[in-house]
Design a protein around this motif. Structure first.
Motif, PDB file in Angstrom:
ATOM      1  N   LEU A 105     -26.058 -34.306 -18.347  1.00  0.00           N
ATOM      2  CA  LEU A 105     -24.628 -34.632 -18.275  1.00  0.00           C
ATOM      3  C   LEU A 105     -24.150 -34.571 -16.828  1.00  0.00           C
ATOM      4  CD1 LEU A 105     -23.438 -32.571 -21.373  1.00  0.00           C
ATOM      5  CD2 LEU A 105     -23.635 -35.070 -21.199  1.00  0.00           C
ATOM      6  N   TYR A 106     -24.599 -33.552 -16.109  1.00  0.00           N
ATOM      7  CA  TYR A 106     -24.187 -33.381 -14.715  1.00  0.00           C
ATOM      8  C   TYR A 106     -24.649 -34.589 -13.912  1.00  0.00           C
ATOM      9  CZ  TYR A 106     -23.496 -31.035 -10.198  1.00  0.00           C
ATOM     10  OH  TYR A 106     -23.076 -30.695  -8.930  1.00  0.00           O
ATOM     11  N   ARG A 107     -25.912 -34.991 -14.156  1.00  0.00           N
ATOM     12  CA  ARG A 107     -26.478 -36.128 -13.424  1.00  0.00           C
ATOM     13  C   ARG A 107     -25.723 -37.407 -13.771  1.00  0.00           C
ATOM     14  NH1 ARG A 107     -31.084 -38.438 -15.214  1.00  0.00           N
ATOM     15  NH2 ARG A 107     -31.636 -36.478 -16.223  1.00  0.00           N
ATOM     16  N   TYR A 154     -25.031 -32.442  -4.001  1.00  0.00           N
ATOM     17  CA  TYR A 154     -25.291 -32.564  -5.439  1.00  0.00           C
ATOM     18  C   TYR A 154     -25.268 -31.185  -6.095  1.00  0.00           C
ATOM     19  CZ  TYR A 154     -27.736 -33.471  -9.823  1.00  0.00           C
ATOM     20  OH  TYR A 154     -28.062 -33.543 -11.147  1.00  0.00           O
ATOM     21  N   MET A 179     -18.338 -31.162 -12.181  1.00  0.00           N
ATOM     22  CA  MET A 179     -18.177 -30.426 -10.929  1.00  0.00           C
ATOM     23  C   MET A 179     -18.290 -31.338  -9.707  1.00  0.00           C
ATOM     24  SD  MET A 179     -20.408 -27.117  -9.976  1.00  0.00           S
ATOM     25  CE  MET A 179     -19.972 -26.000 -11.275  1.00  0.00           C
ATOM     26  N   TYR A 180     -19.219 -32.298  -9.782  1.00  0.00           N
ATOM     27  CA  TYR A 180     -19.413 -33.177  -8.627  1.00  0.00           C
ATOM     28  C   TYR A 180     -18.180 -34.057  -8.401  1.00  0.00           C
ATOM     29  CZ  TYR A 180     -21.618 -36.218  -5.236  1.00  0.00           C
ATOM     30  OH  TYR A 180     -21.892 -36.903  -4.082  1.00  0.00           O
ATOM     31  N   LEU A 192     -26.507 -30.067 -26.250  1.00  0.00           N
ATOM     32  CA  LEU A 192     -26.315 -30.887 -25.055  1.00  0.00           C
ATOM     33  C   LEU A 192     -27.204 -30.391 -23.921  1.00  0.00           C
ATOM     34  CD1 LEU A 192     -22.419 -31.042 -25.120  1.00  0.00           C
ATOM     35  CD2 LEU A 192     -24.019 -32.794 -25.918  1.00  0.00           C
ATOM     36  N   ASP A 229     -17.702 -27.869 -15.694  1.00  0.00           N
ATOM     37  CA  ASP A 229     -19.075 -27.691 -15.219  1.00  0.00           C
ATOM     38  C   ASP A 229     -19.772 -29.036 -15.066  1.00  0.00           C
ATOM     39  OD1 ASP A 229     -18.944 -24.999 -14.956  1.00  0.00           O
ATOM     40  OD2 ASP A 229     -19.943 -24.526 -16.851  1.00  0.00           O
ATOM     41  N   ILE A 230     -19.661 -29.876 -16.086  1.00  0.00           N
ATOM     42  CA  ILE A 230     -20.402 -31.137 -15.985  1.00  0.00           C
ATOM     43  C   ILE A 230     -19.741 -32.088 -14.996  1.00  0.00           C
ATOM     44  CG2 ILE A 230     -21.579 -31.036 -18.217  1.00  0.00           C
ATOM     45  CD1 ILE A 230     -19.460 -32.702 -19.434  1.00  0.00           C
ATOM     46  N   PHE A 265     -27.253 -29.855 -20.072  1.00  0.00           N
ATOM     47  CA  PHE A 265     -26.330 -29.774 -18.934  1.00  0.00           C
ATOM     48  C   PHE A 265     -26.809 -30.660 -17.790  1.00  0.00           C
ATOM     49  CE2 PHE A 265     -25.336 -27.904 -14.807  1.00  0.00           C
ATOM     50  CZ  PHE A 265     -23.958 -28.034 -14.830  1.00  0.00           C
ATOM     51  N   GLU A 266     -28.101 -30.586 -17.517  1.00  0.00           N
ATOM     52  CA  GLU A 266     -28.642 -31.325 -16.361  1.00  0.00           C
ATOM     53  C   GLU A 266     -28.369 -32.809 -16.519  1.00  0.00           C
ATOM     54  OE1 GLU A 266     -31.343 -33.473 -13.823  1.00  0.00           O
ATOM     55  OE2 GLU A 266     -31.429 -33.487 -16.016  1.00  0.00           O
ATOM     56  N   TRP A 322     -23.904 -22.690 -21.507  1.00  0.00           N
ATOM     57  CA  TRP A 322     -24.849 -23.816 -21.601  1.00  0.00           C
ATOM     58  C   TRP A 322     -26.223 -23.312 -22.006  1.00  0.00           C
ATOM     59  CZ3 TRP A 322     -22.997 -28.501 -21.688  1.00  0.00           C
ATOM     60  CH2 TRP A 322     -21.780 -28.767 -21.061  1.00  0.00           C
ATOM     61  N   ALA A 382     -23.641 -23.151 -12.909  1.00  0.00           N
ATOM     62  CA  ALA A 382     -23.197 -23.635 -14.208  1.00  0.00           C
ATOM     63  C   ALA A 382     -24.380 -23.785 -15.163  1.00  0.00           C
ATOM     64  CB  ALA A 382     -22.480 -24.979 -14.044  1.00  0.00           C
ATOM     65  N   TYR A 417     -22.492 -37.378 -11.991  1.00  0.00           N
ATOM     66  CA  TYR A 417     -22.795 -37.576 -10.571  1.00  0.00           C
ATOM     67  C   TYR A 417     -23.006 -39.062 -10.297  1.00  0.00           C
ATOM     68  CZ  TYR A 417     -25.701 -37.502  -6.323  1.00  0.00           C
ATOM     69  OH  TYR A 417     -26.228 -37.731  -5.075  1.00  0.00           O
TER      70      TYR A 417
END
Lengths: 735, 445
Positions: free
Chosen positions: A54-56, B85, A120-121, A49, A117-118, A51-52, B40, B34, A59
């Motif tokens: 998934l986080y985006r 963000y 978080m936003y 996966l 973590d993913i 992370f960036e 990760w 994170a 978000y």
């Protein structure tokens, strides 16, 4: 212009009917990506996966108002996974159940961390404004709901945990690490989960276990070994808490053990036959006592239980001690016995009872109680001191002397009738000083200082006066001999001790007739003394003196006899006669009959000291007896000390007399106290006066209310006070 | 081996290199924290982030140096959004201004008002935001000075506002006759939602009331105080628990001490007393007193009763208890400061007991022109602040020497000001504009 306006008309500006929104399909697609990621995370496939990304994605969903969809999707996905996990935990066999649960819990925690973590936003912006539970907390709540509280797991988990504890209590070795992980999980899920699903049943089961075990122990153990077992159990429970339970459980479980093993059996334990508290005290079982103290301290009423039993035991033992007629025969032994008793229990309190103040107080109050049960205690304590100061302390170092004196002072503090002690002490001190029998001047003075610090200047001023007299007498005698040696020639040597009236416990007794040789010297001294000190009067206290005389017996045996003044008077009569009747002696000497009998007894009836011979031979002196000079007297000593037969203790009539004198002395003190109180209070009722007088005088003695009443009446007669006209219970002070 | 620590980012096409040590300053609870966490798959040659590179650069510098420098080409709001963000918004706020000092204040911003006139009160939030009571509405601003949803208590005239914490605002409002509304309530600062109302009960009967001045007891003490006027002369000071909203006490007015009309309340922890100042009573006289709530006594009070007033006389217009709890500072219409000693018994005797410092004579100030606002006082860390006309004076030291004057906006005289979250907020009367003053972060050397 026209065309322009025309064009304007055609050109229509439309307001946005809808906010620009993300394509709903995009939202669905984005959620699918995130959902897939959550699956992968639970399946340990997270390495693929990004992370960036998934986080985006998360978000974007929040930014475009799909926070609700994201959140509810998360709840549904996580719930589905947890239900799967529940199945797998349920299917675990026997002992593997906990292992499995622990393993899955670790996995869930890791997954939860990554999911948070993913998201978080979302946690930061969507959750607080829409009153949702943050992701981490949500994950824990879902775990509680779907795993811990699943019907097939909840009871099984509880039983397993309790069974492990039970097995450990009965001596098995269990996997404490696993146990700790599971209880830690329950704590992480919230204190209410830990309490409801483990702690409460644990405490209930423990109470039950210890109630049974204590019953079993108490039937078959003695007190000492029961306490050992209880202590071990208590330590085990504390150790258990430190290894795998919440620290807050410690007070709860220890209070269960305390209640079941100690509080519920306290009375039975302290009163246990042959091994209870009293036996421990008798046998100085410091370890057992100390254990009992520290265990009982943990429960309410525990220490007071020990204290009460100890107090009643001490009082009873003390009462027996002070009323034992055998012991009363020897005052020194009697006091020594009290001191030993005190030492013994002091040691118990300091070694086993942590020097507990309340226990010290209980010990003191017990001593105070029983010492005063015997009204001869003041006399005996003074006699003990007398014995010590006469000979008992010979060769003892200064420190040792202090230790003995301090111990006696401690007993003195318990006395209620301190004035009685004072009376006796004065008598005994006088005897010691006059006969020169005191071992150490320092020890005497040290004792006076102690009494002074305890009771004040008033108490000891007369005692100090006695010391001054002794010193003055010494100086006077030196001066007398320096000035008069020429005139005195080689007559008998006289040593006079001049005692101030009032400082000394003298009884006014008529002087006996002194032999003429002595009388001459005495007269010379009288002339000398009255010549140097005008306005004084000298009275001879012949009952208190001693004399050294030389005597020659048959076959030229020479002896030096150390006798009392009375005895000397008697013996001197035999210089001019071989035999004398009792009446003749009495007439010639005028020694009081009682003293004369005693002194004749010691001269004629004591074996080895019988310088006189009595006819008829008998132990007692009768007025018909005849006395002869005993020519056949022999002794291997050159110096012979002929003691007077005196009872060391007071005889019954003497005791009565002393008692009467004490009562007489108390009267002015009570009156003074009443007047002092009334002077400041002006008006007071009877009961308050009695209370205040008792309070003021209790450092010296406990005044009898009847006596106080009599003194008040006497003061009313003498018009210091009057009764209130209206209220007869009130007294007024008359200035 | 040194490369281990190095991290490469491609942010919106621009390459950045930094170290994991620098990124650690962001904390685990941030997006970057994170990203680099071992769960990760870290250790990639390059991390791609689809965000604005200029903002990333600014934020990376913030992590490197702890200081915030916003280039002119980066709009502040954009930077804030990017910081949110990455989860670095708190870092930005912490670097934006320094610890508060009245003598280093600079004007940070001026925020225009919604409507002219009528501004009642301004309060600074613990996080640097603020709220403005304006007529019957309270406008709420976050620390970025963006306006949030306004809040109101049924559109009643708002009397006072206060922050319980950065996210909770308490409002007192006037009761509308016959409606049984008004009173006092707590709202969420973020969403403007009503959390709970504070009710007053007299003899177990709930009553409607007008709530006036507010005061909070302190950090560990959950009590909140407000002056209350009830319908049936139920005047006094109400006390509630601000967490639960439950009324815990009520201090009824004693005769001669007006409490229900109080203009200023202040909790004095060192004396365990509440200071109440009623400076504009409808009848009677000015009254300042300390209330002991435990035994419902007034251990100390002061009043100007007995002074025949004419226009030139010095009137006490605002009062504040000094932080040491030894004295109360007051101010008059000429901007003179006066002190009343709290330690000297009951100084009830007619307005004496105020030790005035005659600044007005020294400064040769004119009698204030009409339409001005009453002066106000505030204290912070031993400094004393007073507002008069369109400026704020800062007094420092134990002798209260005038050390700074703050004057800026053109909205007329200052009707209220407040210090909170290391910022000073001043509300102007005419345009309802408010100025935000803060101290700069620590200088470079």
């Amino acid at each position: 212009m026209n065309s322009q306006s025309q064009r304007r008309k055609n050109f229509k500006i439309e307001a946005f009917k809808h906010k620009v929104e993300l394509d709903p399909k995009y939202a669905e697609r984005t959620w699918k990506v995130l959902e897939h990621a959550i699956h992968e995370i639970y399946n340990n496939n997270a390495s693929r996966l990004s992370f960036e990304e998934l986080y985006r994605s998360a978000y974007n969903m929040v930014l475009h108002k799909y926070g609700d969809k994201l959140y509810s999707g998360l709840v549904a996905t996580m719930t589905a996974h947890l239900n799967k996990i529940a199945k797998s935990v349920e299917s675990a066999q026997g002992g593997l159940f906990l292992e499995k649960l622990n393993h899955k819990w670790a996995d869930h925690n890791k997954a939860l961390q990554m999911i948070r973590d993913i998201l978080m936003y979302m946690d930061r912006s969507y959750v607080p404004t829409s009153h949702k539970t943050p992701v981490h907390e949500l994950g824990l709540n879902l775990w509680s709901d779907h795993i811990i509280h699943s019907p097939n797991i909840q009871a099984r988990l509880q039983d397993t945990l309790l069974d492990l504890v039970q097995r450990e209590r009965t001596g098995d070795v269990i996997n404490r690490g696993l146990m700790r992980n599971i209880t830690k999980m329950l704590m992480d899920l919230g204190s209410s989960v830990y309490q409801d699903d483990f702690e409460k049943p644990f405490l209930d089961v423990s109470a039950c276990f210890y109630s049974g075990e204590s019953q079993q122990f108490i039937e078959c153990c003695d007190c000492g070994s029961y306490l050992k077992k209880a202590e071990r159990r208590l330590n085990e429970e504390m150790e258990r808490v430190s290894h795998y339970l919440d620290a807050k459980t410690e007070v709860k479980i220890t209070s269960v053990v305390e209640r079941e093993m100690i509080a519920n059996h306290m009375q039975r334990l302290v009163h246990m036959d042959n091994s209870g508290l009293v036996n421990m005290l008798i046998d100085d079982k410091y370890d057992d006592l100390s254990r009992m103290y520290s265990l009982f301290k943990r429960v309410p009423e525990g220490l007071s239980t020990i204290r009460d039993v100890m107090t009643s035991y001490l009082r009873e033992r003390g009462r027996v001690l002070v009323t034992d007629t055998e012991r009363l025969k020897d005052p020194v032994e009697f006091v020594q016995c009290l001191l030993n008793e005190k030492d013994k229990h002091d040691k118990i309190i300091s070694t086993a009872f942590n020097n507990d103040k309340t226990f010290q107080n209980a010990l003191n109050s017990s001593f105070e109680y029983f010492i005063n049960l015997n009204n001869r205690s003041p006399e005996f304590i003074s006699l003990y001191l007398d014995d010590k100061l006469r000979k008992g302390l010979k060769g003892a170092s200064e420190e040792e002397v202090e230790v003995v004196l301090d111990k006696v002072m401690m007993l003195f503090r318990y006395l209620q009738e301190k004035d009685v002690f004072e009376k006796y002490y004065k008598q005994h001190l006088a005897k010691r000083l006059l006969s020169g029998k005191t071992v150490s001047d320092d020890a005497e003075r040290s004792m006076i200082v102690k009494l002074k610090t305890e009771c004040g200047y008033q108490f000891t001023s007369k005692l100090e006066g006695m010391f001054t007299d002794m010193k003055t007498s010494e100086d006077t005698m030196l001066d007398f001999y320096a000035k008069q040696s020429a005139e005195l020639g080689d007559g008998p040597t006289l040593a006079v001790q001049i005692l101030t009236t009032g400082s000394w416990p003298t009884q006014p007794t008529a002087a006996c007739n002194l032999p003429p040789e002595i009388l001459t010297v005495c007269e010379k001294f009288r002339t000398y003394y009255l010549g140097t000190h005008s306005g004084r009067r000298l009275t001879w206290q012949t009952n208190m003196g001693t004399a050294d005389i030389k005597a020659t017996f048959g076959k030229g045996h020479k002896h030096e006899l150390n006798v009392s003044t009375y005895q000397m008077c008697v013996l001197m009569l035999f210089n001019s006669a071989d035999g004398l009747t009792y009446r003749e002696i009495e007439q010639a000497t005028e020694v009081p009959a009682l003293d004369l009998k005693r002194c004749l007894q010691s001269l004629a009836c004591v074996k080895g000291k019988n310088v006189l011979r009595k006819e008829p031979m008998s132990k007692d002196i009768s007025e018909e007896d005849v006395f002869y000079f005993n020519d056949k007297f022999t002794s291997k000593f050159v110096k012979v000390k002929i003691g007077t037969v005196v009872a060391q203790k007071e005889s019954e009539p003497e005791k009565q007399e002393t008692r009467q004198r004490v009562e007489e002395d108390r009267k002015p003190q009570i009156e003074a106290a009443i007047v002092r109180i009334m002077k400041s209070r002006r008006v007071l009722d009877h009961n308050s006066i009695v209370a205040e007088v008792t309070k003021q005088l209790q450092s010296r003695f406990l005044p009898n209310p009847v006596v106080i009443k009599k003194r008040i009446e006497s003061l009313i007669e003498r018009e210091f006070l009057e009764r209130d006209k209206a209220d007869r219970k009130l007294y007024r002070y008359l200035a | 081996m040194a490369n281990r620590d190095r991290v490469r980012f491609n942010v919106g096409g621009q390459l950045f290199e930094t170290t994991s040590t620098t990124l650690a300053n962001a904390g685990r609870e941030s997006m970057l924290g994170a990203l680099l966490d071992e769960s990760w798959n870290p250790g990639q040659p390059e991390y791609f982030i689809d965000r604005n590179p200029a903002c990333f650069s600014t934020l990376l510098d913030l992590l490197r140096t702890g200081a915030l420098h916003i280039p002119s080409n980066v709009p502040e709001k954009l930077l804030y959004r990017e910081a949110l963000y990455y989860g670095l918004l708190d870092h930005v706020r912490g670097a934006k201004w320094g610890p508060f000092d009245g003598n280093t204040l600079r004007l940070a911003d001026s925020v225009p008002g919604r409507a002219p006139g009528d501004g009642t009160a301004i309060r600074g939030a613990p996080d640097g935001g603020c709220c403005v009571a304006h007529g019957s509405v309270v406008h709420v601003y976050n620390w970025m000075l963006e306006e949030r949803r306004p809040i109101s208590l049924d559109y009643q005239q708002v009397n006072d506002v206060g922050y319980i914490d950065a996210n909770s605002i308490v409002i007192t409002a006037r009761e509308r006759l016959g409606k049984g509304d008004g009173g006092m309530a707590v709202f969420s600062a973020a969403t403007g939602e009503l959390r709970h109302r504070f009710r007053v009960e007299h003899g177990r009967q709930p009553k409607s009331f007008t709530a006036g001045a507010l005061s909070l007891a302190g950090l560990d003490d959950h009590r909140i105080f407000s002056s209350c006027k009830g319908r049936l002369n139920e005047y006094g000071i109400g006390v509630w628990d601000h967490n639960t909203g439950q009324q815990v006490d009520f201090f009824y007015e004693h005769p001669g001490c007006s409490l229900g009309d109080a203009d200023k309340l202040q909790w004095l922890p060192s004396k365990n007393c509440l200071m109440v100042a009623t400076l504009f009573p409808r009848t009677d006289n000015c009254f300042i007193g300390l209330l002991d709530l435990r035994d419902k006594s007034i251990p100390w009070c002061w009043s100007d009763a007995g002074i025949t007033m004419n226009l030139e006389d010095k009137r006490v217009l605002h009062a504040i208890a000094m932080e040491d709890g030894h004295s109360i500072c007051v101010i008059n219409q000429y901007d003179d400061l006066g002190f009343i000693d709290l330690r000297a018994g009951n100084t009830n005797s007619a307005g004496t007991g105020v030790r005035w410092s005659s600044r007005s004579k020294l400064m040769n100030q004119k009698v204030p022109y009409e339409e001005s606002c009453y002066p106000k006082l505030a204290t912070h860390n031993g400094q004393l602040f007073s507002c008069m006309n369109d400026s704020i004076s800062v007094f420092s030291g134990s002798e209260h020497v005038l050390t700074s004057t703050l004057r800026r906006s053109y909205g007329g005289s200052i009707c209220d000001f407040s210090i909170g979250g290391d910022r000073l907020f001043a509300l102007h009367n005419e345009e309802n504009v408010f100025d935000v003053w803060d101290s700069p972060p620590c200088p470079i050397i």
